[in-house]
Design an enzyme around this catalytic site. Structure first.
Site, PDB file in Angstrom:
ATOM      1  N   LYS A  28     -14.263  85.447  40.922  1.00 38.19           N
ATOM      2  CA  LYS A  28     -15.590  84.858  40.688  1.00 38.19           C
ATOM      3  C   LYS A  28     -16.630  85.507  41.593  1.00 38.19           C
ATOM      4  O   LYS A  28     -17.760  85.775  41.161  1.00 38.19           O
ATOM      5  CB  LYS A  28     -15.521  83.349  40.939  1.00 38.19           C
ATOM      6  CG  LYS A  28     -16.797  82.595  40.599  1.00 38.19           C
ATOM      7  CD  LYS A  28     -16.582  81.090  40.755  1.00 38.19           C
ATOM      8  CE  LYS A  28     -17.825  80.299  40.370  1.00 38.19           C
ATOM      9  NZ  LYS A  28     -17.599  78.834  40.496  1.00 38.19           N
ATOM     10  N   PHE A  73     -19.286  78.197  44.874  1.00 38.35           N
ATOM     11  CA  PHE A  73     -18.098  77.385  45.145  1.00 38.35           C
ATOM     12  C   PHE A  73     -17.099  77.602  44.018  1.00 38.35           C
ATOM     13  O   PHE A  73     -17.492  77.738  42.847  1.00 38.35           O
ATOM     14  CB  PHE A  73     -18.466  75.904  45.229  1.00 38.35           C
ATOM     15  CG  PHE A  73     -18.899  75.456  46.598  1.00 38.35           C
ATOM     16  CD1 PHE A  73     -18.109  74.606  47.355  1.00 38.35           C
ATOM     17  CD2 PHE A  73     -20.096  75.909  47.136  1.00 38.35           C
ATOM     18  CE1 PHE A  73     -18.507  74.203  48.619  1.00 38.35           C
ATOM     19  CE2 PHE A  73     -20.507  75.509  48.389  1.00 38.35           C
ATOM     20  CZ  PHE A  73     -19.711  74.653  49.140  1.00 38.35           C
ATOM     21  N   ASN A 115     -18.184  65.410  34.978  1.00 36.11           N
ATOM     22  CA  ASN A 115     -17.010  65.705  35.794  1.00 36.11           C
ATOM     23  C   ASN A 115     -17.007  64.810  37.032  1.00 36.11           C
ATOM     24  O   ASN A 115     -17.891  63.974  37.204  1.00 36.11           O
ATOM     25  CB  ASN A 115     -16.981  67.195  36.176  1.00 36.11           C
ATOM     26  CG  ASN A 115     -18.252  67.620  36.899  1.00 36.11           C
ATOM     27  OD1 ASN A 115     -18.533  67.163  38.001  1.00 36.11           O
ATOM     28  ND2 ASN A 115     -19.026  68.501  36.256  1.00 36.11           N
ATOM     29  N   LYS A 174     -25.778  56.166  18.151  1.00 41.08           N
ATOM     30  CA  LYS A 174     -24.459  55.993  18.734  1.00 41.08           C
ATOM     31  C   LYS A 174     -23.387  56.270  17.688  1.00 41.08           C
ATOM     32  O   LYS A 174     -23.440  55.752  16.566  1.00 41.08           O
ATOM     33  CB  LYS A 174     -24.304  54.572  19.270  1.00 41.08           C
ATOM     34  CG  LYS A 174     -22.920  54.285  19.836  1.00 41.08           C
ATOM     35  CD  LYS A 174     -22.782  52.845  20.287  1.00 41.08           C
ATOM     36  CE  LYS A 174     -21.365  52.545  20.761  1.00 41.08           C
ATOM     37  NZ  LYS A 174     -21.200  51.132  21.163  1.00 41.08           N
ATOM     38  N   ASP A 187     -19.341  73.602  32.032  1.00 41.09           N
ATOM     39  CA  ASP A 187     -19.246  74.896  31.364  1.00 41.09           C
ATOM     40  C   ASP A 187     -19.626  74.802  29.894  1.00 41.09           C
ATOM     41  O   ASP A 187     -20.082  75.787  29.303  1.00 41.09           O
ATOM     42  CB  ASP A 187     -17.825  75.453  31.485  1.00 41.09           C
ATOM     43  CG  ASP A 187     -17.468  75.793  32.922  1.00 41.09           C
ATOM     44  OD1 ASP A 187     -18.366  76.231  33.665  1.00 41.09           O
ATOM     45  OD2 ASP A 187     -16.301  75.609  33.303  1.00 41.09           O
ATOM     46  N   LYS A 211     -19.731  87.601  39.786  1.00 46.80           N
ATOM     47  CA  LYS A 211     -21.064  86.988  39.821  1.00 46.80           C
ATOM     48  C   LYS A 211     -21.925  87.500  40.964  1.00 46.80           C
ATOM     49  O   LYS A 211     -22.979  86.943  41.251  1.00 46.80           O
ATOM     50  CB  LYS A 211     -20.911  85.468  39.872  1.00 46.80           C
ATOM     51  CG  LYS A 211     -20.089  84.964  38.686  1.00 46.80           C
ATOM     52  CD  LYS A 211     -20.122  83.479  38.497  1.00 46.80           C
ATOM     53  CE  LYS A 211     -19.290  83.091  37.267  1.00 46.80           C
ATOM     54  NZ  LYS A 211     -19.355  81.664  36.946  1.00 46.80           N
TER      55      LYS A 211
END
Length: 395
Positions: free
Chosen positions: A332, A318, A205, A284, A274, A336
């Site tokens: 969240k 975050f 990401n 490859k 995730d 959590k």
């Protein structure tokens, strides 16, 4: 952090004297008042007019003849003195308690923190006498920013290049930061994770790690003992913290769990993938004319696991979102078992991934919400630490 501070910059006669202009400019940008003191030798390398233009005030060049009859006394009431560059001559005079000019006399009178940034030829820097002088000054409480290794003015490579202004600025922030987190143990995660598809490709990401690294540096500067678990980034490893580099979500989970019980504050800033490819090709994957379908499987939810096992830790998460930011953040936080969550609208210009600034909201377990204005990420980090300190005192 430096807004309103009075920071004296002493410039001596080294080839790197021109770099002091950048340091002065950066200090001014952060709101500091920056008187400049130049030795006679420094003026052979750079003109006082440069610093007068940058600071908007006259440069101090001598003990006598100026409008201020006692500059070494009035300047000694400043918050910090940084000598950039610091030549072997000035270091030696300071170690021996000599004051032949304004700068060395100021060093004798100065009671606040002093930072010295040596710069000279490697033969001079490695001289045992110079090293003894440095050690003597360190024992007296002087802070040194060591020189870098690279090409020197003589054309040869060696240790003696003046540390960059960015490094010195970070040291200044650290020296001036309040030590209100001394003795506390922080665990901070930062950066992205990489989930490999084959020996060449991986899924990741846009996280740059800048926010997490800023938090680690800020906590370190305020006296905390910091463990930083980081995915791959281009950021230099911060000194003074325990650094653990990882790649995958499973590696991050292992590193975090191994340090979780010993930590009092855990700030999970990393952007953990995730999902990961369900299978890893040992070779490859070659390009073909057919479509390629990749099956993904969920990664472990590290934050959820920490929330279910935490004891006395303050656990901070975050939430990087593109829509309904506060709603997602509150969900969240509850799901959590977090004490605090930092809500980040990554679609907002100047915030989120890969930027040097951020604008976040802080959501608490009791429903409170604090919105922070756009600011650089180090300032965000310090505001977050201020809030965490309040939570510690409240508990």
């Amino acid at each position: 952090m430096l807004n309103g501070m009075k920071i004296v910059v002493g410039v001596t006669g080294g080839i790197g004297a021109y770099k002091a202009a950048e340091l002065v400019s950066r200090l001014r940008d952060e709101g500091a008042t920056v008187p400049v003191v130049m030795t006679d030798a420094a003026r052979e390398f750079i003109r006082p007019l440069v610093f007068e233009t940058l600071t908007g005030q006259s440069v101090f060049t001598g003990l006598f003849g100026g409008k201020n009859p006692l500059p070494h006394i009035t300047l000694s009431e400043s918050d910090l003195l940084v000598v950039y560059p610091a030549t072997a001559n000035v270091i030696g005079q300071a170690a021996c308690g000599l004051g032949p000019d304004l700068l060395t006399t100021l060093l004798l009178a100065f009671k606040s923190p002093v930072i010295l940034c040596p710069a000279m030829n490697s033969r001079m820097y490695e001289n045992p006498v110079l090293q003894e002088n440095i050690k003597k000054l360190e024992e007296r409480g002087y802070v040194f920013v060591p020189p870098e290794t690279g090409r020197l003015a003589c054309g040869k490579a060696g240790t003696g290049r003046l540390a960059p202004a960015t490094t010195v600025l970070e040291t200044i922030r650290g020296v001036l930061a309040p030590k209100d987190l001394k003795g506390l143990k922080f665990l901070v995660t930062a950066g992205p994770t990489r989930e490999h598809l084959d020996p060449v490709r991986y899924i990741t990401n846009r996280s740059s790690g800048k926010m997490g690294y800023a938090i680690a540096r800020a906590a370190r500067d305020r006296g905390a003992r910091v463990v930083l678990v980081s995915g791959p980034t281009s950021i230099e490893k911060p000194s003074g913290v325990s650094f653990i580099g990882i790649n995958t979500a499973f590696e991050m989970r292992e590193a975090v769990l191994s340090h979780f019980d010993a930590s009092q504050i855990v700030i999970m800033c990393a952007a953990v993938s995730d999902y990961r490819p369900a299978s890893l090709s040992k070779r490859k994957i070659k390009k073909e004319n057919a479509e390629l379908t990749v099956k993904f499987t969920p990664n472990p939810d590290i934050l959820m696991e920490l929330g279910s096992h935490k004891n006395q830790q303050i656990l901070v998460g975050f939430a990087a979102e593109t829509e309904n930011v506060l709603d997602h953040a509150r969900t969240k936080l509850q799901a959590k078992n977090l004490d605090l969550i930092v809500a980040n609208d990554i679609g907002r210009e100047g915030a989120g991934f890969e930027t040097d600034t951020n604008a976040v909201g802080l959501v608490f377990r009791d429903g409170r919400f604090i919105e922070l204005p756009m600011m650089d990420k180090l300032s965000v980090a310090h505001r977050l630490l201020d809030v965490i300190l309040d939570l510690l005192q409240y508990d």
